[in-house]
Design an enzyme around this catalytic site. Structure first.
Site, PDB file in Angstrom:
ATOM      1  N   VAL A 236      52.369  13.805  29.455  1.00 59.73           N
ATOM      2  CA  VAL A 236      51.231  13.151  29.179  1.00 59.73           C
ATOM      3  C   VAL A 236      50.362  14.154  28.313  1.00 59.73           C
ATOM      4  CG1 VAL A 236      48.890  14.392  30.466  1.00 59.73           C
ATOM      5  CG2 VAL A 236      50.325  12.270  31.214  1.00 59.73           C
ATOM      6  N   LYS A 237      49.319  13.685  27.300  1.00 63.05           N
ATOM      7  CA  LYS A 237      48.764  14.931  26.391  1.00 63.05           C
ATOM      8  C   LYS A 237      47.346  14.764  26.747  1.00 63.05           C
ATOM      9  CE  LYS A 237      46.251  15.521  22.045  1.00 63.05           C
ATOM     10  NZ  LYS A 237      45.657  14.670  21.371  1.00 63.05           N
ATOM     11  N   GLN A 238      46.596  16.684  26.633  1.00 63.26           N
ATOM     12  CA  GLN A 238      45.771  16.586  27.560  1.00 63.26           C
ATOM     13  C   GLN A 238      44.786  17.874  26.285  1.00 63.26           C
ATOM     14  OE1 GLN A 238      42.473  15.747  28.375  1.00 63.26           O
ATOM     15  NE2 GLN A 238      43.316  14.182  30.327  1.00 63.26           N
TER      16      GLN A 238
END
Length: 350
Positions: A236-238
């Site tokens: 996940v990129k956040q």
């Protein structure tokens, strides 16, 4: 004082000495050299996906550590080629994008169908490719925000990609469509042996309230992460959280008082740890965004972001504009400074 502490300046002790008491570190699934064997090998991921994930983890200066440093350059569509590449026009040429990732010691390069396809035969075997297959196309007038699919999973497989990436605007009027499209694409990608990375962004004008931008609140971004791993994002990129209380400020949805009393504080490491917790306690890796290029202080800001991510239990950084909107050697130095945080054993899990 270490070079990392020097770059943190007055915040060095605040960030390097903090002990997280919300989710204790021994409750997390932390990155490490054995992450695939310890975590994903027990999942339902196809065997070729395990191989692709291992390829990501084995490449570059962070190879073998369980941490990731990825160069993302899809801003030619997301922000326009002019806005993205005019500060450093060499990156109109796709080969220079891949060269920056290679010279910068990155685990992978993430870019568009056109960029990666143009140089695939020369570089796909030299650095893992991540095809970012949907984009917010901004040439339409009036401008309308939406993520549109630009590529197929077969095209990603055929050019030798180790992984695919996508963005979902959670909370947006078009989010239901995006969730369905990306979930289906991820299923096909994993069937074809590629890992999946999801840019889990929140997007709704109502998330700005009384002058505060809750698009970067820990509670809203945490739930976006949880939705992302639900559709089987491996990573996940956040955006790193800058505040909290988006649910309560906007007064919608469902949350719980314990989120704000017990599971978070106002410390940036604790806020980021809440994001990690929503990634199945770290079973899906959290990589934070490097953010926009702001000029002379970019390197110090990037190191700060990396320290917060690592100490929170995250898996690395995905940093684009700070690296490519400057001369290539300066971009390499910035990427290396980020990687040095993950290579430094004195920067521990909080």
């Amino acid at each position: 004082m270490s070079d990392i502490a020097n770059k943190l300046g007055k915040d060095a002790e605040y960030l390097l000495a903090h002990e997280c008491k919300t989710f204790k570190k021994d409750s997390l699934i932390l990155p490490g050299p054995d992450f695939i064997d310890r975590v994903f090998a027990h999942s339902d991921r196809p065997i070729p996906v395990l191989r692709s994930l291992q390829q990501l983890f084995d490449h570059g200066r962070l190879g073998g550590t369980g941490y990731l440093s990825i160069l993302p350059v899809d801003q030619g569509i997301e922000h326009s080629a002019a806005a993205s590449f005019a500060p450093n026009p060499i990156y109109f040429d796709p080969e220079n994008i891949v060269k920056l990732a290679l010279e910068g010691g990155c685990n992978a390069v993430a870019s568009t169908l056109g960029v990666l396809g143009m140089v695939a035969r020369k570089y796909a075997h030299k650095i893992p490719f991540v095809l970012k297959f949907n984009h917010n196309e901004l040439l339409t007038y009036p401008t309308f925000e939406d993520q549109i699919i630009f590529a197929s999973m077969k095209q990603a497989r055929d050019m030798g990609c180790a992984a695919v990436g996508a963005t979902i605007y959670f909370g947006h009027a078009t989010s239901n469509k995006q969730i369905i499209e990306v979930a289906r694409a991820f299923e096909v990608a994993q069937e074809l042996g590629m890992a999946t990375i999801l840019w889990c962004y929140t997007r709704n004008n109502a998330f700005k309230k009384d002058g505060v931008d809750y698009h970067v609140s820990a509670d809203l971004t945490g739930q976006a992460n949880h939705l992302g791993v639900t559709i089987k994002a491996d990573i996940v990129k956040q955006k790193q959280p800058e505040n909290n209380g988006g649910y309560t400020a906007v007064n919608f949805g469902k949350t719980h008082p314990a989120v704000y009393k017990c599971l978070t504080t106002d410390h940036p490491i604790d806020l980021t740890r809440y994001q990690v917790a929503n990634c199945y306690m770290g079973r899906a890796g959290l990589i934070n965004s490097g953010g926009a290029s702001g000029g002379a202080d970019d390197m110090n800001e990037a190191v700060r972001t990396a320290v917060i991510n690592k100490r929170a239990g995250g898996m690395g950084l995905i940093s684009g504009r700070k690296a490519f909107q400057r001369p290539m050697q300066d971009g390499v130095a910035l990427l290396n400074a980020i990687q040095d945080v993950y290579l430094d054993d004195t920067v521990t899990i909080a």
